[in-house]
Design an enzyme around this catalytic site. Structure first.
Site, PDB file in Angstrom:
ATOM      1  CB  ILE A  63      18.666  48.382  41.876  1.00  0.00           C
ATOM      2  CG1 ILE A  63      18.024  48.109  40.341  1.00  0.00           C
ATOM      3  CG2 ILE A  63      18.213  49.791  42.296  1.00  0.00           C
ATOM      4  CD1 ILE A  63      18.529  49.016  39.514  1.00  0.00           C
ATOM      5  CE1 TYR A 122      13.069  38.572  42.884  1.00  0.00           C
ATOM      6  CE2 TYR A 122      14.602  38.721  40.968  1.00  0.00           C
ATOM      7  CZ  TYR A 122      13.949  39.191  41.891  1.00  0.00           C
ATOM      8  OH  TYR A 122      13.872  40.623  41.895  1.00  0.00           O
TER       9      TYR A 122
END
Length: 242
Positions: free
Chosen positions: A185, A152
């Site tokens: 988030i 990632y």
């Protein structure tokens, strides 16, 4: 003339948050990309969250032909594409010694190659119009790395380089390209964290909370509208990486 905005991977999470915020403007025509065909119930659930209805476009961004086909379909229907938000992304987290090559490649194919495929396809039309905006979704993991996220982090770091190069090439034809690098988030991804891990992260964040998806969407909207900003990566992490 309506502003045509295509958002990849926008059926949930940050992509859907972008669609919700941007759909408030009646001059925006939102086009939501999904990697698979949605059921009628799924489509209704998405549309019910939007102020103005969106088109749904099915296609896998990691497939070059599919990416080209999606952008071509948008251009055929509307005659132009003004904004591309490259949001589609996946994770396959594990430590490097345990990470399978397929898991590494799959994440890069969707996150980085997918962003490239969509950007390349959109630029062909934007260059002709000498107009367009591209916003890419990077991550603080791509700026600083993160345990268990070699794939990632590599994909999101690649998006930073791609963003800056796209901005340089796009400026030749009046096209801007920027990126957002969110931190922690409050999405379905962070909802999977245990209470102990979530508390530990919040202690590390100077603002002592996770960000809201709409706060990311606000940044995307800003990057779309600011006519003098290009080649930038906006870190949105509550101060985590100060």
């Amino acid at each position: 003339m309506r502003q045509i905005i295509l958002i990849t991977g926008a059926t949930k999470g940050l992509g859907l948050a972008d669609a919700k915020r941007l759909s408030r403007d009646p001059n925006n025509q939102i086009i939501i990309n999904s990697h698979r065909k949605l059921s009628d119930d799924e489509v209704k659930k998405i549309q019910d969250q939007l102020v103005h209805p969106a088109d749904i476009l099915v296609g896998d961004v990691s497939d070059e032909k599919a990416a080209q086909g999606m952008v071509k379909d948008v251009f055929k229907k509307y005659g132009h594409i003004d904004v591309l938000v490259n949001n589609a992304g996946i994770t396959r987290d594990t430590l490097i010694p345990l990470m399978k090559e397929k898991d590494f490649k799959d994440v890069l194919d969707t996150n980085l190659v997918g962003t490239f495929n969509m950007t390349k396809a959109a630029l062909r039309y934007m260059f002709k119009k000498r107009h367009g905006v591209i916003v890419n979704m990077s991550s603080v993991s791509g700026l600083h790395g993160n345990l268990g996220q070699a794939n990632y982090s590599a994909s999101k770091a690649g998006i930073v380089g791609l963003t800056k190069t796209t901005a340089q090439e796009g400026s030749l034809r009046g096209i801007r390209c920027n990126a957002v690098a969110p931190g922690m988030i409050a999405t379905a991804m962070t909802a999977k964290l245990s209470d102990r891990v979530a508390r530990r992260w919040k202690k590390q964040i100077p603002m002592h909370r996770f960000g809201k998806p709409d706060e990311v969407a606000q940044t995307v909207e800003f990057l779309i509208n600011n006519q003098y900003m290009t080649g930038q990566v906006i870190t949105l992490d509550g101060g985590l990486t100060i």
